[in-house]
Scaffold this motif. Structure first.
Motif, PDB file in Angstrom:
ATOM      1  N   LEU A  37       8.617 -87.165  22.568  1.00 53.82           N
ATOM      2  CA  LEU A  37       9.890 -86.530  22.231  1.00 53.82           C
ATOM      3  C   LEU A  37      11.051 -87.481  22.496  1.00 53.82           C
ATOM      4  N   VAL A  38      11.010 -88.182  23.639  1.00 55.59           N
ATOM      5  CA  VAL A  38      12.050 -89.164  23.950  1.00 55.59           C
ATOM      6  C   VAL A  38      12.030 -90.286  22.916  1.00 55.59           C
ATOM      7  N   ALA A  39      10.826 -90.724  22.535  1.00 58.95           N
ATOM      8  CA  ALA A  39      10.690 -91.818  21.567  1.00 58.95           C
ATOM      9  C   ALA A  39      11.279 -91.426  20.211  1.00 58.95           C
ATOM     10  N   LEU A  66       8.286 -97.228  23.457  1.00 54.53           N
ATOM     11  CA  LEU A  66       7.852 -96.028  24.172  1.00 54.53           C
ATOM     12  C   LEU A  66       6.468 -95.577  23.716  1.00 54.53           C
ATOM     13  N   PHE A  67       6.196 -95.677  22.410  1.00 51.68           N
ATOM     14  CA  PHE A  67       4.859 -95.323  21.940  1.00 51.68           C
ATOM     15  C   PHE A  67       3.811 -96.277  22.511  1.00 51.68           C
ATOM     16  N   GLU A  68       4.171 -97.536  22.691  1.00 50.77           N
ATOM     17  CA  GLU A  68       3.250 -98.488  23.319  1.00 50.77           C
ATOM     18  C   GLU A  68       2.989 -98.099  24.773  1.00 50.77           C
ATOM     19  N   VAL A 103      -2.671 -81.310  12.185  1.00 42.77           N
ATOM     20  CA  VAL A 103      -3.144 -81.567  13.548  1.00 42.77           C
ATOM     21  C   VAL A 103      -4.653 -81.351  13.631  1.00 42.77           C
ATOM     22  N   TYR A 104      -5.129 -80.246  13.057  1.00 43.11           N
ATOM     23  CA  TYR A 104      -6.565 -79.981  13.063  1.00 43.11           C
ATOM     24  C   TYR A 104      -7.326 -81.079  12.317  1.00 43.11           C
ATOM     25  N   ALA A 105      -6.753 -81.574  11.234  1.00 45.21           N
ATOM     26  CA  ALA A 105      -7.394 -82.653  10.478  1.00 45.21           C
ATOM     27  C   ALA A 105      -7.482 -83.928  11.318  1.00 45.21           C
ATOM     28  N   ALA A 106      -6.425 -84.205  12.089  1.00 44.73           N
ATOM     29  CA  ALA A 106      -6.429 -85.385  12.959  1.00 44.73           C
ATOM     30  C   ALA A 106      -7.478 -85.243  14.046  1.00 44.73           C
ATOM     31  N   VAL A 162      -4.066 -92.258  16.595  1.00 47.49           N
ATOM     32  CA  VAL A 162      -4.098 -90.987  15.863  1.00 47.49           C
ATOM     33  C   VAL A 162      -2.872 -90.148  16.204  1.00 47.49           C
ATOM     34  N   TYR A 163      -2.506 -90.140  17.476  1.00 47.84           N
ATOM     35  CA  TYR A 163      -1.337 -89.377  17.932  1.00 47.84           C
ATOM     36  C   TYR A 163      -0.057 -89.924  17.303  1.00 47.84           C
ATOM     37  N   LYS A 164       0.096 -91.243  17.314  1.00 45.83           N
ATOM     38  CA  LYS A 164       1.288 -91.867  16.746  1.00 45.83           C
ATOM     39  C   LYS A 164       1.354 -91.643  15.232  1.00 45.83           C
ATOM     40  N   GLU A 165       0.219 -91.804  14.560  1.00 46.22           N
ATOM     41  CA  GLU A 165       0.175 -91.609  13.111  1.00 46.22           C
ATOM     42  C   GLU A 165       0.555 -90.176  12.741  1.00 46.22           C
ATOM     43  N   LEU A 166       0.116 -89.228  13.541  1.00 48.61           N
ATOM     44  CA  LEU A 166       0.431 -87.823  13.282  1.00 48.61           C
ATOM     45  C   LEU A 166       1.937 -87.590  13.340  1.00 48.61           C
TER      46      LEU A 166
END
Length: 265
Positions: free
Chosen positions: A179-181, A192-194, A81-84, A108-112
């Protein structure tokens, strides 16, 4: 920084040689896979050792039980997370056009969360927070503080309290949808990520959109807000929202409706 730093204090011994470090990495990778497939409760150290292609005795040299393995995955998750955040926290990304900024943040959030370790730790936190040793609510607050700083850099006119509130809403909303996704079938998961990105676009545009810009000073912002009123609800809490057909458009922060300059008072 390696995945093993900082090291887990509950490990039986810390890997010092490269070969030992590689073995621990394989065990952690295998644990993430097993937890992902059968869940934390059903997972066993024998299943993890088998997946890591290592003897159970070798696993016990470093980890006395699966809980210790999970605590090591917590540390790995924090580090990633810190790296992202470090990858995103760059002037050329923060100051890019609004759509690019939000798209990069959502990517970045999705990739993480596509990283198996991060996905397992993220989902487990909302299921069994009591088992965590290295992550608690303060980690979520770190995320809120980090995003608040990004918003402040995008629009210097925002006061710190506004930045914190905006960041808090964004972080909690994104975590809930994510979380739902992650609990949904793959086809619906992507949708949902979209929508997370769509949500960020709509919510943040009035505050850090390109129409505002860092060059706009607080007095100028107040002047716009006082001279323009929403024709739908008569609110003066409006901000610029781009141009269309050569006319300035505005968006009302009270009712959320948009209107062109010719309709304003």
């Amino acid at each position: 920084m390696s995945d093993l730093q900082p090291t887990s204090p509950s490990m039986r011994r810390q890997p010092k040689q490269k070969r030992s470090q590689q073995r621990v990495e394989r065990i952690l990778d295998a644990a993430a896979e097993v937890f992902d497939e059968v869940g934390f409760e059903a997972a066993t150290t024998h299943a993890i050792a088998t997946r890591a292609d290592t003897a159970i005795g070798s696993l016990y040299q470093f980890f006395p039980d699966k809980m210790t393995i999970f605590h090591a995955l917590e540390l790995r998750h924090r580090e990633r997370v810190y790296a992202a955040w470090a990858k995103f926290n760059k002037p050329e990304i923060i100051q890019q056009p609004f759509e690019g900024f939000v798209s990069a943040m959502a990517a970045v959030y999705k990739e993480l969360l596509q990283d198996q370790t991060c996905r397992i730790v993220f989902m487990q936190y909302f299921t069994s927070p009591a088992i965590f040793q290295n992550i608690d609510e303060s980690f979520t607050q770190e995320a809120i503080d980090f995003m608040a700083k990004l918003l402040q850099q995008r629009n210097r006119a925002l006061i710190p309290e506004q930045c914190q509130l905006l960041a808090e809403v964004c972080v909690h909303a994104c975590n809930t949808l994510a979380l739902v996704a992650l609990r949904s079938p793959e086809s619906h998961r992507q949708k949902l990520f979209e929508q997370i990105q769509v949500l960020l676009f709509a919510y943040l545009r009035p505050h850090i959109g390109d129409e505002i810009g860092n060059e706009v000073s607080p007095p100028q912002v107040m002047k716009v807000m006082k001279s323009i009123k929403c024709p739908h609800c008569d609110s003066s809490a409006v901000s610029k929202n781009g141009h269309r057909h050569g006319k300035q458009r505005y968006i009302c922060k009270e009712c959320g409706k948009q209107f062109p300059e010719s309709y304003s008072r």
